[in-house]
Design an enzyme around this catalytic site. Sequence first.
Site: not given
Length: 234
Positions: A100-102
């Site tokens: 998952l992205d930041k």
Amino acid sequence: MRLDKAISKFYNVSRSQSRKLILKGSVKINEKNIRDISFEVYPKDFISVNQKKIEYFDYIYIILNKPAGYICSRNRNEGKIIFDLINTNFSNELSTCGRLDKDTEGLLILSNDGDFIHNIISPKKDIDKEYFVKLKYRIDSDINNLAQGVFISDDEFVTAKRIDILDEFSLKITISEGKYHQVKRMFKNVNNEVLYLKRIRIGYYDLPASLKLGEWIKYDREQIYQKILKIDAP
Ligand code: URA
């Protein structure tokens, strides 16, 4: 499992450091000092090193409710890392099962079972990943293009398996691939922008409402195969 292998794995030291610890009497199994490096240990055994309890583990499956601000990487130079949220002797073993992205929140599976991870992330296996999305601009009919499929780069064609519109600015979208920034790029393609993204389901498993941001649950092999895929573990 042989004791020297077990200590090296569970205490996260090299095999030679593990043998030294055993030979100098730092290791206890069920409260007894064991100095035999080839002693067999079993999951039910109580293992300690220098009086500290060490958990026996084999395959591990963790469900984490990832908070925004953490990256799915081991590289601390880029910021806070998700592995710090799982502060146990097995966190070094884990890999993420679809990053998952930041700034993305929600359901993240971590495991040391490469076959399981492959089963979940391989597009060929067609496992649902569902996201809750808040958008910058009002949803319009362009959204239908996502179900027909869109190019998010010259050679990446992706489709939404399902879209459930919740209100003018928010919806749920189900995809089965996990390309880099996929959901954000899909909405960019239809002239919108993702403001908030949260993964809420993988396969048959919904992120439990009781699991707060940053909290995690551990499952065993049978449980995870049943919960995510509704099949018996191979
Ligand atoms: N798609 C994205 O764009 N970001 C994520 O973190 C997950 C899916």
